[in-house]
Design an enzyme around this catalytic site. Structure first.
Site, PDB file in Angstrom:
ATOM      1  N   GLY A 209       0.842  -1.208   0.000  1.00  0.00           N
ATOM      2  CA  GLY A 209       0.000   0.000   0.000  1.00  0.00           C
ATOM      3  C   GLY A 209       0.868   1.244   0.000  1.00  0.00           C
ATOM      4  N   ASN A 210       0.260   2.380   0.266  1.00  0.00           N
ATOM      5  CA  ASN A 210       1.029   3.621   0.388  1.00  0.00           C
ATOM      6  C   ASN A 210       0.364   4.534   1.417  1.00  0.00           C
ATOM      7  OD1 ASN A 210      -0.865   5.497  -1.055  1.00  0.00           O
ATOM      8  ND2 ASN A 210      -0.498   4.029  -2.716  1.00  0.00           N
TER       9      ASN A 210
END
Ligand code: C5P
Length: 405
Positions: A209-210
């Site tokens: 993810g980020n």
């Protein structure tokens, strides 16, 4: 919030309806406005500076200067600060002075210096309101471009029943909202907005993810809905709520593939799309059904590219649709953004740079540069994400107005 970033100046004069102004100030603040208040000397008998300073979160202005310190309260600065100047309640005395250009108190001096729209809510007893002098003064002010909010009919403080009541705070607040948000070309349009990160599954427990919070895209969706647009907000995992429940249909997704599917199914009917999501460029080639066991050895994850949703919409779009993307760059931002604008066939790209303090992921502020199809570059200072969203919407409105003119 319909008044986000708007500056409302309220001038209060010495009428009994002044006691309702703190409620008006609270309504305006709830809608996101910044509020400052001027009290005439007589208004202070009806409502205190302390009350209004507390509810407005700003010092209240009562005189040209502080008698003890000699500190000047600049009527010019106050007048230029405001997006709108509401005088409520406006007594017959203040109306008369405004109509004739007198400036013997701070409120009147601000009125004479104001460049913004001035709106007046006369409030007085029925006979004072109907007196030919008052009627003439109101007509004079209208001719000067002042907007008059008509007094309402009902029970008056004198015990008489008739015309002269100041409209309720909720009505005044609605009036200010409508005045500061004139009908937009975007009203009744359909827009798709993407926001937040995407999570790409490694196994049932883990993902790539980020740090995107979704705040920027959600602010854009809210700003579009404020203009009356119907918004499909396609949002990756984000805990940020959205306002405008009526104008925004939120579709929560997890991965880039899900985002693509949602965007594709709403794109054809849309007048435009703004892709503010931080879509993962890669996903694990294999998403394991079982949790990967720890082996103590190196683990190599093979990644495969995700679809570029923005590019696909750029390819698909027809002449009346606008496709707008974001570019988050760490260096040489303008050149990279221009390349993406061309390569993805966009109408505009919004650049935010990781080099700028206060811009990018997570925070409540951003600093953007908009580059349009003609490679015209518009730079903006650091602002709250709500204000940045409003700048983006104003830019889009100008594109549509150019198209029809
Ligand atoms: O090429 P880059 O990832 O920098 O482009 C960023 C823009 O492209 C953003 O508007 C983002 O929402 C969009 N994007 C996308 N699909 C991807 C990657 C980025 O729509 N797979």
């Amino acid at each position: 919030m319909k008044l986000s970033g708007k500056k409302v100046l309220i001038g209060v004069t010495g009428g009994i309806a002044a006691y309702k102004i703190p409620i008006l100030v609270r309504e305006l603040i709830k809608e996101g406005a910044q509020v400052q208040v001027i009290l005439t000397p007589d208004a202070q008998a009806f409502v205190t500076p302390l009350t209004l300073a507390t509810v407005s979160n700003n010092p209240v202005h009562t005189a040209f200067f502080n008698k003890t310190t000699g500190e000047w309260d600049s009527h010019i600065h106050l007048a230029l600060w405001a997006d709108i100047f509401l005088i409520a309640p406006a007594t017959a005395n203040t109306l008369a002075k405004m109509a004739h250009g007198l400036a013997d108190n701070l409120l009147l001096a601000v009125y004479l210096s104001a460049r913004c729209k001035c709106v007046v809510a006369p409030a007085m007893d029925l006979d004072m309101l109907k007196h030919p002098s008052t009627e003439k003064n109101i007509r004079t002010l209208e001719k000067q471009g002042v907007e008059i909010i008509p007094s309402e009919t009902g029970f008056l403080a004198s015990g008489l029943i008739g015309e002269g009541r100041m409209p309720e705070p909720e009505t005044l607040c609605k009036y200010i909202i409508e005045t500061l948000n004139p009908p937009s070309i975007l009203s009744n349009q359909s827009w798709v907005v993407t926001a937040g990160p995407t999570f790409e599954s490694i196994d049932p427990v883990r993902f790539i993810g980020n740090h995107s919070s979704g705040k920027m895209g959600i602010a854009i969706a809210e700003a579009l809905a404020t203009k009356g647009a119907q918004v499909i907000l396609i949002c990756g995992p984000s805990s940020v709520p959205h306002r405008h429940q009526g104008g925004i249909q939120r579709i929560d997704i997890t991965s880039a593939d899900e985002m693509l599917e949602a965007v594709e199914s709403h794109f054809d009917k849309a007048d435009g799309v703004i892709m503010a999501a931080a879509v993962a460029d890669y996903k694990p080639k294999i998403s394991h059904n079982e949790k990967l066991k720890k082996s103590g050895k190196n683990l190599i994850l093979e990644l495969t590219p995700n679809p570029d949703i923005l590019s696909r919409m750029g390819e698909k779009k027809n002449d009346h649709q606008l496709v707008i993307g974001f570019a988050l760059e760490s260096s040489n931002g303008i050149n990279h953004a221009k390349e993406k604008l061309k390569k993805k066939n966009l109408d505009a790209i919004i650049l935010n740079s990781l080099e700028d303090d206060g811009a990018g992921f997570g925070g409540d502020t951003n600093r953007i540069t908009i580059i349009d199809k003609e490679e015209e570059i518009i730079t903006f200072p650091l602002k709250s994400k709500a204000d940045v969203a409003n700048d983006i919407i104003s830019f889009i409105e100008s594109v549509f107005y150019k198209k029809i003119s």
